[in-house]
Write a protein that holds these residues in place. Structure first.
Motif, PDB file in Angstrom:
ATOM      1  N   THR A 185       0.836  -1.203   0.000  1.00 37.99           N
ATOM      2  CA  THR A 185       0.000   0.000   0.000  1.00 37.99           C
ATOM      3  C   THR A 185       0.869   1.250   0.000  1.00 37.99           C
ATOM      4  N   ALA A 186       1.913   1.243   0.811  1.00 47.17           N
ATOM      5  CA  ALA A 186       2.811   2.396   0.866  1.00 47.17           C
ATOM      6  C   ALA A 186       3.499   2.630  -0.487  1.00 47.17           C
ATOM      7  N   ARG A 187       3.924   1.554  -1.139  1.00 49.54           N
ATOM      8  CA  ARG A 187       4.564   1.691  -2.462  1.00 49.54           C
ATOM      9  C   ARG A 187       3.601   2.246  -3.489  1.00 49.54           C
ATOM     10  N   ARG A 188       2.363   1.719  -3.493  1.00 52.07           N
ATOM     11  CA  ARG A 188       1.376   2.223  -4.446  1.00 52.07           C
ATOM     12  C   ARG A 188       1.070   3.693  -4.212  1.00 52.07           C
ATOM     13  N   ARG A 189       0.988   4.092  -2.981  1.00 53.74           N
ATOM     14  CA  ARG A 189       0.703   5.512  -2.680  1.00 53.74           C
ATOM     15  C   ARG A 189       1.844   6.404  -3.121  1.00 53.74           C
ATOM     16  N   ARG A 190       3.080   5.931  -2.939  1.00 44.99           N
ATOM     17  CA  ARG A 190       4.233   6.744  -3.356  1.00 44.99           C
ATOM     18  C   ARG A 190       4.258   6.938  -4.868  1.00 44.99           C
ATOM     19  N   ARG A 191       3.875   5.885  -5.605  1.00 42.59           N
ATOM     20  CA  ARG A 191       3.880   5.972  -7.065  1.00 42.59           C
ATOM     21  C   ARG A 191       2.824   6.945  -7.586  1.00 42.59           C
ATOM     22  N   THR A 192       1.715   7.074  -6.862  1.00 43.51           N
ATOM     23  CA  THR A 192       0.641   7.940  -7.343  1.00 43.51           C
ATOM     24  C   THR A 192       0.799   9.385  -6.899  1.00 43.51           C
ATOM     25  N   THR A 193       1.780   9.678  -6.059  1.00 46.20           N
ATOM     26  CA  THR A 193       1.977  11.079  -5.610  1.00 46.20           C
ATOM     27  C   THR A 193       3.146  11.726  -6.294  1.00 46.20           C
TER      28      THR A 193
END
Length: 193
Positions: A185-193
């Motif tokens: 989840t943390a990786r996905r959030r970083r990619r979208t910001t």
């Protein structure tokens, strides 16, 4: 997962033993979703109600189970043909036990109370003497982390009647799944910001 995640509630609102599961559920809902949050919130009631069909509880004076919780447990046990027995005598409580479950004496957020709680709860330690009053096939359990020599004696924790290591082994895949979910989840959030 709920059993692991609910403990963060101890840190979110120190001292709120009864509400720590609800606090943890609120904190993780945005990250893990409402289904997981509901399981986190229900972990404590489930543990209380599903642990045994005929629980014999021996809370020390000052550590009694809340009356509303006992009332709910008694209603549930009546529906299933079980009962809840209360005593203040640990030897009486283990007399017919299939499992003797040691409870943490000093929660994570109450370390300043260690000396006081240890003195108050010494008679409730799960040790070989207490287990000698239980049936021979009764097992010892603890949710961990265990304070050796406090709520459970070292010889019991590592002894032949202990299921504590097996309990911990059963939690490992859950802990791995939680970490995998959080990191993903943390990786996905970083990619979208």
């Amino acid at each position: 997962m709920a059993g692991l995640v609910h403990d963060i509630g101890h840190h979110l609102v120190p001292g709120d033993e009864a509400g720590h599961g609800a606090h943890a559920a609120t904190a993780v809902e945005g990250l893990l979703g409402p289904r997981v949050a509901r399981l986190v919130a229900l972990h404590i009631p489930a543990k209380r109600y599903l642990a045994a069909a005929d629980p014999h509880l021996a809370p020390p004076p000052g550590y009694e189970t809340e009356e509303d919780v006992l009332g709910e447990a008694r209603q549930l046990m009546a529906q299933t043909g079980g009962s809840v027995t209360l005593t203040t005598e640990p030897i009486e409580a283990v007399g017919a036990a299939q499992a003797v479950y040691a409870e943490v004496w000093v929660p994570m957020d109450r370390h300043r109370e260690r000396a006081e709680r240890t003195a108050q709860l010494a008679a409730y330690r799960v040790d070989d003497t207490l287990l000698s009053h239980a049936p021979r096939d009764a097992v010892a359990m603890h949710c961990r982390p265990a304070a050796r020599g406090q709520e459970i004696a070292s010889e019991v924790l590592a002894g032949p009647r202990s299921l504590v290591r097996r309990q911990a082994a059963n939690r490992l895949p859950t802990a791995q799944a939680v970490l995998h979910t959080l990191v993903g989840t943390a990786r996905r959030r970083r990619r979208t910001t």
